[in-house]
Design a protein around this motif. Structure first.
Motif, short mmCIF file in Angstrom:
data_model
loop_
_atom_site.label_atom_id
_atom_site.label_comp_id
_atom_site.label_asym_id
_atom_site.label_seq_id
_atom_site.Cartn_x
_atom_site.Cartn_y
_atom_site.Cartn_z
N THR A 131 56.03 -30.33 -18.01
CA THR A 131 54.58 -30.23 -17.83
C THR A 131 53.88 -31.57 -17.91
OG1 THR A 131 54.41 -29.79 -20.20
CG2 THR A 131 54.43 -27.89 -18.74
N SER A 132 54.60 -32.62 -18.29
CA SER A 132 53.95 -33.92 -18.42
C SER A 132 54.08 -34.70 -17.12
CB SER A 132 54.58 -34.71 -19.57
OG SER A 132 55.96 -34.89 -19.34
N GLY A 133 53.40 -35.85 -17.07
CA GLY A 133 53.48 -36.69 -15.88
C GLY A 133 52.60 -36.17 -14.78
N ALA A 134 52.98 -36.49 -13.55
CA ALA A 134 52.18 -36.10 -12.39
C ALA A 134 52.11 -34.58 -12.27
CB ALA A 134 52.78 -36.70 -11.13
N SER A 135 50.98 -34.07 -11.77
CA SER A 135 50.84 -32.64 -11.56
C SER A 135 51.81 -32.19 -10.47
CB SER A 135 49.41 -32.30 -11.16
OG SER A 135 49.15 -32.73 -9.84
N LYS A 136 52.18 -30.91 -10.52
CA LYS A 136 53.11 -30.39 -9.52
C LYS A 136 52.49 -30.46 -8.13
CE LYS A 136 55.61 -29.62 -13.04
NZ LYS A 136 56.47 -30.72 -13.47
N GLU A 137 51.19 -30.23 -8.05
CA GLU A 137 50.49 -30.34 -6.76
C GLU A 137 50.63 -31.75 -6.20
OE1 GLU A 137 45.98 -29.56 -4.96
OE2 GLU A 137 46.38 -29.41 -7.11
N ARG A 138 50.47 -32.76 -7.05
CA ARG A 138 50.59 -34.15 -6.62
C ARG A 138 52.01 -34.47 -6.17
NH1 ARG A 138 47.72 -37.48 -4.21
NH2 ARG A 138 46.00 -36.83 -5.56
N LEU A 139 53.01 -33.88 -6.82
CA LEU A 139 54.40 -34.12 -6.42
C LEU A 139 54.64 -33.66 -4.99
CD1 LEU A 139 56.39 -33.09 -9.63
CD2 LEU A 139 55.84 -35.39 -8.83
N VAL A 140 54.01 -32.55 -4.60
CA VAL A 140 54.15 -32.06 -3.22
C VAL A 140 53.39 -32.97 -2.26
CG1 VAL A 140 53.68 -30.14 -1.65
CG2 VAL A 140 54.52 -29.69 -3.96
N GLN A 141 52.18 -33.35 -2.63
CA GLN A 141 51.38 -34.21 -1.77
C GLN A 141 52.05 -35.56 -1.53
OE1 GLN A 141 47.72 -33.85 -4.19
NE2 GLN A 141 46.70 -33.13 -2.34
N ASP A 142 52.73 -36.09 -2.55
CA ASP A 142 53.36 -37.40 -2.45
C ASP A 142 54.76 -37.35 -1.85
OD1 ASP A 142 51.11 -38.46 -3.56
OD2 ASP A 142 51.97 -38.79 -5.54
N GLY A 143 55.25 -36.15 -1.56
CA GLY A 143 56.58 -36.05 -0.96
C GLY A 143 57.72 -36.05 -1.95
N GLN A 144 57.42 -35.95 -3.26
CA GLN A 144 58.50 -35.92 -4.25
C GLN A 144 59.07 -34.52 -4.42
OE1 GLN A 144 57.86 -38.45 -7.85
NE2 GLN A 144 55.79 -38.69 -7.03
N ALA A 145 58.33 -33.51 -4.02
CA ALA A 145 58.79 -32.12 -4.08
C ALA A 145 58.45 -31.44 -2.76
CB ALA A 145 58.13 -31.38 -5.24
N ASP A 146 59.29 -30.46 -2.39
CA ASP A 146 59.04 -29.70 -1.17
C ASP A 146 58.06 -28.56 -1.42
OD1 ASP A 146 61.03 -31.03 0.59
OD2 ASP A 146 62.46 -30.23 -0.87
N LEU A 147 58.14 -27.98 -2.60
CA LEU A 147 57.30 -26.85 -2.98
C LEU A 147 56.90 -27.00 -4.43
CD1 LEU A 147 59.78 -24.19 -1.62
CD2 LEU A 147 57.49 -24.43 -0.66
N ALA A 148 55.76 -26.43 -4.79
CA ALA A 148 55.37 -26.32 -6.19
C ALA A 148 55.18 -24.85 -6.51
CB ALA A 148 54.10 -27.10 -6.48
N PRO A 153 45.54 -23.68 -7.59
CA PRO A 153 44.18 -24.20 -7.76
C PRO A 153 43.22 -23.53 -6.78
CG PRO A 153 45.52 -25.77 -6.54
CD PRO A 153 46.45 -24.66 -6.97
N ALA A 154 41.94 -23.49 -7.16
CA ALA A 154 40.94 -22.88 -6.29
C ALA A 154 40.77 -23.66 -5.00
CB ALA A 154 39.60 -22.77 -7.02
N GLN A 155 40.87 -24.99 -5.09
CA GLN A 155 40.73 -25.84 -3.91
C GLN A 155 41.90 -26.83 -3.87
OE1 GLN A 155 36.84 -27.66 -4.18
NE2 GLN A 155 35.84 -25.89 -3.23
N THR A 156 42.51 -26.95 -2.72
CA THR A 156 43.63 -27.85 -2.55
C THR A 156 43.85 -28.09 -1.06
OG1 THR A 156 46.03 -28.13 -2.88
CG2 THR A 156 45.22 -25.88 -2.63
N PRO A 157 44.30 -29.28 -0.68
CA PRO A 157 44.64 -29.51 0.73
C PRO A 157 45.95 -28.87 1.12
CG PRO A 157 45.11 -31.47 -0.59
CD PRO A 157 44.41 -30.50 -1.50
N LEU A 158 46.69 -28.33 0.15
CA LEU A 158 47.98 -27.72 0.42
C LEU A 158 47.82 -26.25 0.78
CD1 LEU A 158 50.03 -29.24 -2.54
CD2 LEU A 158 49.93 -30.06 -0.18
N ARG A 159 48.83 -25.71 1.40
CA ARG A 159 48.85 -24.28 1.74
C ARG A 159 49.20 -23.48 0.49
NH1 ARG A 159 52.75 -21.43 6.32
NH2 ARG A 159 52.22 -19.26 5.84
N ARG A 160 48.46 -22.40 0.24
CA ARG A 160 48.65 -21.56 -0.93
C ARG A 160 49.32 -20.25 -0.52
NH1 ARG A 160 44.40 -19.41 -2.62
NH2 ARG A 160 44.34 -19.66 -4.87
#
Length: 305
Positions: A131-148, A153-160
């Motif tokens: 749970t520490s460090g970068a948020s899971k949403e940020r990991l997807v946005q930055d390309g470090q994760a494929d999915l979170a 979140p109520a608002q996000t540029p990612l697909r929910r």
């Protein structure tokens, strides 16, 4: 015009940034430290500036390196995605990186991963937990994760992709058997919660700030197991997601004012059609049709003990 970086140079740069040293990065990429160092130096010569500060304790990114790292990750991801598209229709292999939190990892992911392995035994899933460090949403946005796999979140540029709903509940010791609790009741003893710096707890802290009396002693506890043990020893009450406290030997009560979180998947819309991601999403949808998922939904709705 600057020559474009090679994929080898970008991989070396990202690996060195993550590992903090050329030696550890070289080990992870199965390269010699000298070859990896030379790849990074060649990249630095191309841009005419240092990407790392070298010291006896390791590597730290320069300001330019910090700005460049996210772009390097995405460049590597786009290259890998190109290769994935070309394998469409073949047996899936390679890896899929899923960022998640502990309670979801315990109760939701195993049956989904079992279904995925039945259909694609050569596809390796790597879980980015904690749970520490970068948020899971940020990991997807930055390309470090494929999915979170997380609270959506109520608002996000990612697909929910919603999966299920989960209420926050109050965990109390066995002797505190009242059927209902008010906010004043909770304020009579320490209230134990997960740390506020975790991105997943923002809504919870806003909720508690609105409703808990100002004199309430709120104590932040990092580990769920420690929080539950403290409740068991009469050191307070805990406010936790219902999913995190399934099958414990303590009483669970509703919050005086309900707070529900929507759990599901986050992914980049531009990558949603990739074979690996589609395979994972199909496994999720398949799990949603099972009796086990229906039982879990029922427990989360009606399982207060």
């Amino acid at each position: 015009m600057l020559a474009g970086p090679t994929l080898i140079q970008l991989r070396a740069f990202v690996a060195a940034a993550d590992a903090g040293s050329f030696g550890r990065a070289a080990f992870l990429l199965d390269m010699s430290p000298s070859s990896l160092s030379e790849s990074v130096q060649a990249l630095e010569r191309q841009c005419g500036q240092a990407l790392f500060r070298r010291s006896s304790v390791g590597l730290t990114l320069t300001a330019l390196g910090e700005r460049a790292l996210g772009h390097a990750r995405l460049s590597l991801q786009h290259s890998e995605d190109f290769g994935l598209v070309l394998t469409e229709g073949r047996a899936l292999a390679g890896s899929l990186k899923v960022a998640t939190y502990r309670s979801l990892g315990i109760h939701l992911l195993p049956p989904i991963l079992a279904l995925l392995r039945q259909q694609h035994p050569d596809l390796q899933v790597h879980l980015l937990d904690g749970t520490s460090g970068a948020s899971k949403e940020r990991l997807v946005q930055d390309g470090q994760a494929d999915l979170a796999f997380q609270e959506l979140p109520a608002q996000t540029p990612l697909r929910r992709l919603p999966l299920l709903q989960d209420d926050h509940v109050v965990v109390v010791a066995p002797g505190q058997a009242r059927a209902t609790l008010g906010w004043r009741d909770l304020s009579a003893q320490p209230v134990l919660v997960s740390p506020s710096q975790h991105a997943c707890n923002q809504r919870l802290y806003e909720h508690l700030h609105r409703h808990l009396p100002k004199e309430t002693r709120v104590q932040e506890i990092e580990e769920d197991e420690v929080m539950v043990s403290m409740v068991r020893h009469g050191l307070g009450v805990a406010i936790m997601p219902r999913l995190a406290v399934l099958n414990i030997d303590l009483k669970v009560r509703s919050l005086p004012t309900p707070l529900t979180r929507q759990l599901g998947l986050l992914l980049n819309a531009s990558r949603a059609d990739l074979p690996h991601l589609q395979a994972f999403i199909r496994a999720v949808r398949q799990y949603q049709q099972t009796k086990s998922f229906a039982a879990l939904q029922h427990t989360l709705r009606h399982g207060l003990g």
